[in-house]
Scaffold this motif. Structure first.
Motif, short mmCIF file in Angstrom:
data_model
loop_
_atom_site.label_atom_id
_atom_site.label_comp_id
_atom_site.label_asym_id
_atom_site.label_seq_id
_atom_site.Cartn_x
_atom_site.Cartn_y
_atom_site.Cartn_z
N LEU A 184 0.84 -1.20 0.00
CA LEU A 184 0.00 0.00 0.00
C LEU A 184 0.88 1.25 0.00
O LEU A 184 0.62 2.21 -0.75
N ALA A 185 1.93 1.25 0.81
CA ALA A 185 2.85 2.39 0.83
C ALA A 185 3.54 2.56 -0.52
O ALA A 185 3.71 3.68 -1.02
N VAL A 186 3.92 1.44 -1.14
CA VAL A 186 4.58 1.50 -2.45
C VAL A 186 3.62 2.07 -3.49
O VAL A 186 4.03 2.87 -4.35
N TRP A 187 2.35 1.69 -3.43
CA TRP A 187 1.38 2.22 -4.40
C TRP A 187 1.22 3.73 -4.23
O TRP A 187 1.12 4.46 -5.22
N VAL A 188 1.21 4.19 -2.98
CA VAL A 188 1.13 5.64 -2.75
C VAL A 188 2.36 6.33 -3.33
O VAL A 188 2.27 7.40 -3.96
N LEU A 189 3.53 5.72 -3.16
CA LEU A 189 4.76 6.31 -3.68
C LEU A 189 4.82 6.26 -5.20
O LEU A 189 5.33 7.19 -5.84
N LEU A 190 4.30 5.19 -5.81
CA LEU A 190 4.26 5.10 -7.26
C LEU A 190 3.38 6.22 -7.84
O LEU A 190 3.74 6.86 -8.84
N PHE A 191 2.23 6.41 -7.22
CA PHE A 191 1.34 7.49 -7.67
C PHE A 191 2.04 8.85 -7.57
O PHE A 191 2.01 9.66 -8.50
N VAL A 202 -0.09 -16.98 -7.68
CA VAL A 202 -0.24 -16.26 -8.95
C VAL A 202 -1.26 -15.12 -8.80
O VAL A 202 -1.06 -14.02 -9.32
N THR A 203 -2.36 -15.38 -8.08
CA THR A 203 -3.39 -14.35 -7.90
C THR A 203 -2.84 -13.14 -7.17
O THR A 203 -3.10 -11.98 -7.56
N LEU A 204 -2.06 -13.40 -6.11
CA LEU A 204 -1.47 -12.29 -5.37
C LEU A 204 -0.50 -11.49 -6.24
O LEU A 204 -0.50 -10.25 -6.23
N THR A 205 0.32 -12.19 -7.01
CA THR A 205 1.29 -11.49 -7.86
C THR A 205 0.58 -10.63 -8.91
O THR A 205 0.97 -9.47 -9.15
N LEU A 206 -0.47 -11.19 -9.52
CA LEU A 206 -1.22 -10.41 -10.51
C LEU A 206 -1.90 -9.21 -9.87
O LEU A 206 -1.95 -8.12 -10.47
N ALA A 207 -2.43 -9.38 -8.67
CA ALA A 207 -3.10 -8.27 -7.99
C ALA A 207 -2.11 -7.15 -7.66
O ALA A 207 -2.39 -5.96 -7.87
N VAL A 208 -0.94 -7.53 -7.14
CA VAL A 208 0.07 -6.52 -6.81
C VAL A 208 0.56 -5.81 -8.08
O VAL A 208 0.69 -4.57 -8.13
N THR A 209 0.81 -6.59 -9.15
CA THR A 209 1.29 -6.00 -10.40
C THR A 209 0.24 -5.06 -11.01
O THR A 209 0.55 -3.94 -11.44
N GLY A 210 -1.02 -5.52 -11.04
CA GLY A 210 -2.08 -4.70 -11.61
C GLY A 210 -2.32 -3.42 -10.83
O GLY A 210 -2.50 -2.34 -11.41
N THR A 211 -2.30 -3.52 -9.50
CA THR A 211 -2.52 -2.32 -8.69
C THR A 211 -1.35 -1.36 -8.81
O THR A 211 -1.54 -0.13 -8.82
N SER A 212 -0.14 -1.90 -8.90
CA SER A 212 1.02 -1.02 -9.10
C SER A 212 0.92 -0.27 -10.43
O SER A 212 1.17 0.95 -10.50
N ALA A 213 0.52 -0.99 -11.47
CA ALA A 213 0.35 -0.33 -12.76
C ALA A 213 -0.77 0.72 -12.71
O ALA A 213 -0.65 1.81 -13.30
N ALA A 214 -1.85 0.39 -12.01
CA ALA A 214 -2.96 1.34 -11.90
C ALA A 214 -2.53 2.61 -11.16
O ALA A 214 -2.90 3.73 -11.56
N ALA A 215 -1.76 2.45 -10.08
CA ALA A 215 -1.28 3.62 -9.34
C ALA A 215 -0.39 4.50 -10.22
O ALA A 215 -0.49 5.73 -10.21
N LEU A 216 0.48 3.83 -11.00
CA LEU A 216 1.38 4.59 -11.88
C LEU A 216 0.59 5.33 -12.96
O LEU A 216 0.80 6.52 -13.21
N LEU A 217 -0.36 4.63 -13.60
CA LEU A 217 -1.15 5.25 -14.66
C LEU A 217 -2.04 6.37 -14.13
O LEU A 217 -2.23 7.39 -14.80
N LEU A 218 -2.58 6.18 -12.93
CA LEU A 218 -3.41 7.23 -12.34
C LEU A 218 -2.59 8.49 -12.08
O LEU A 218 -3.04 9.62 -12.33
N GLY A 219 -1.36 8.30 -11.59
CA GLY A 219 -0.49 9.46 -11.38
C GLY A 219 -0.19 10.19 -12.68
O GLY A 219 -0.21 11.42 -12.74
N LEU A 220 0.08 9.42 -13.76
CA LEU A 220 0.34 10.03 -15.05
C LEU A 220 -0.90 10.76 -15.58
O LEU A 220 -0.80 11.84 -16.18
N GLN A 221 -2.08 10.18 -15.36
CA GLN A 221 -3.31 10.81 -15.82
C GLN A 221 -3.57 12.14 -15.11
O GLN A 221 -3.90 13.15 -15.73
#
Length: 390
Positions: A90-97, A139-158
């Motif tokens: 969660l902290a990493v997602w905030v930092l990615l954004f 696999v589910t956890l890895t996909l969830a973490v990867t997808g949320t990380s990408a979403a945080a990054l894309l939201l910041g760019l948007q």
């Protein structure tokens, strides 16, 4: 009703450090509930990652790199000593954004994407789940973490792109306002200088003739030229001062713009230049706002300037200002036989039309059987307000 988001933004502006500390504490509380740290290494990683959240605005890229390194260290420690790493995503997602939102250098996006990929690898290597994990859960956890990380990054760019577009729009609005202000200055200076120069030319022409036949009249004409010249300088300075400060909020004292009360002085200067002018007023003109008063004055001024330039010697002009139901009507006519002003040849007629149109009005100008006439109609709300303003 108070907007809660506006209230939070206000607190953020007044106390940025307190807001950052509060956000880091809230993220840490959620993270502890999701996956509590175990052992000194786990607590150290947990503390470093959430301390980086406090620095996300001041140093977005370094804070993200530190957090990514801490997550990698926590995953490596979990492999060496069988234990679940602390939940820090969660902290990493905030930092990615934050890094995507505030990154300005060319390599900042690549760094942010690299950290997001590193976090995805860490979730694959050492998932923060205590006890045995099935391959499907892994696999589910890895996909969830990867997808949320990408979403945080894309939201910041948007959000960053939206802010840049808003900044560009505001810059364009400011540029358009500057262009409009320059146009306004040009119109005011045209009216002031054009009229006074026409008066000076008429006086100088008459004074040159009077020098040979009537020295006293010549002296008065040249004295009048000096008065008009000094008046022109004062009015130009006043216009520039008003245009410089009329939008200021510092309460700077402003010289008033000319209005209906100044029409008599305007006509006196024209009469001094040798043009016979008669003025007729009718109706209640006291309720007009300052903008309409200025428009009436400038229309009369420009019309008389055109009479001086084009009507020829011996011309007579009539000025009428009438308050009619729903409008104020300005009429300037002359019986001159000289060359009439050519529409489009200068800024005079165009400027008068623009002044009338600014209040939803209209202006007509053209030859009559005995000379030239200008008629402007400017709408006015008889109920007390001013209508037609655009």
């Amino acid at each position: 009703m108070t907007d809660p988001l506006a209230g939070m933004r206000a607190i953020d502006r007044r106390h940025p450090l307190g807001w950052d500390l509060g956000l880091a504490a809230a993220v840490a509380l959620v993270s502890v509930n999701a996956g509590p740290p175990s052992g000194p290494v786990g607590w150290a990683v947990f503390a470093v990652v959430h301390a980086a959240v406090v620095l996300r605005r001041r140093r977005p890229q370094p804070a993200l790199l530190v957090a990514g390194a801490a997550v990698a260290a926590g995953s490596l420690g979990a492999l060496l000593a069988p234990a679940a790493p602390p939940w820090t995503y969660l902290a990493v997602w905030v930092l990615l954004f934050g890094a995507a939102l505030r990154g300005s250098r060319r390599g900042s996006l690549a760094t942010t994407v690299g950290v997001a990929a590193l976090v995805a690898v860490c979730s694959l290597v050492a998932p923060p789940i205590a006890g045995p994990v099935t391959p499907r859960e892994h696999v589910t956890l890895t996909l969830a973490v990867t997808g949320t990380s990408a979403a945080a990054l894309l939201l910041g760019l948007q959000v960053r792109g939206r802010r840049q577009r808003l900044a560009a729009e505001q810059a364009e609005i400011a540029r358009a306002a500057a262009v409009a202000e320059r146009s306004r200055i040009a119109q005011e200076m045209h009216d002031v200088i054009g009229h006074n120069l026409s008066v000076i030319v008429s006086l100088a022409t008459g004074g040159g003739v009077a020098v040979r036949t009537s020295p006293d009249d010549a002296e008065r004409a040249f004295a009048a030229i000096g008065d008009v010249g000094r008046s022109s300088v004062r009015e130009v300075r006043r216009v520039l001062r008003v245009l410089r400060h009329d939008a200021s909020a510092d309460g700077a004292p402003l010289s008033p713009q000319p209005g209906l009360d100044d029409v008599d002085a305007l006509l006196d200067s024209v009469r001094g230049a040798g043009l016979a002018v008669a003025l007729r007023r009718s109706g209640d003109l006291g309720g007009l706002d300052a903008g309409r008063r200025l428009a009436v004055y400038r229309i009369v001024q420009e019309s008389l300037t055109n009479v001086l330039r084009h009507a020829g010697p011996g011309a007579h002009a009539d000025v009428g200002i009438a308050r009619e139901p729903g409008a104020v009507v300005v009429t300037v006519s002359d019986d001159g036989r000289g060359r009439p002003p050519t529409p489009g040849a200068g800024h005079g007629l165009l400027g008068m039309r623009e002044r009338a149109a600014a209040y939803g009005g209209e202006l007509e100008a053209g030859p009559t059987g005995a000379g030239w006439r200008v008629r402007a109609r400017i709408p006015v709300d008889d109920q007390g307000g001013q209508e037609g303003t655009r």
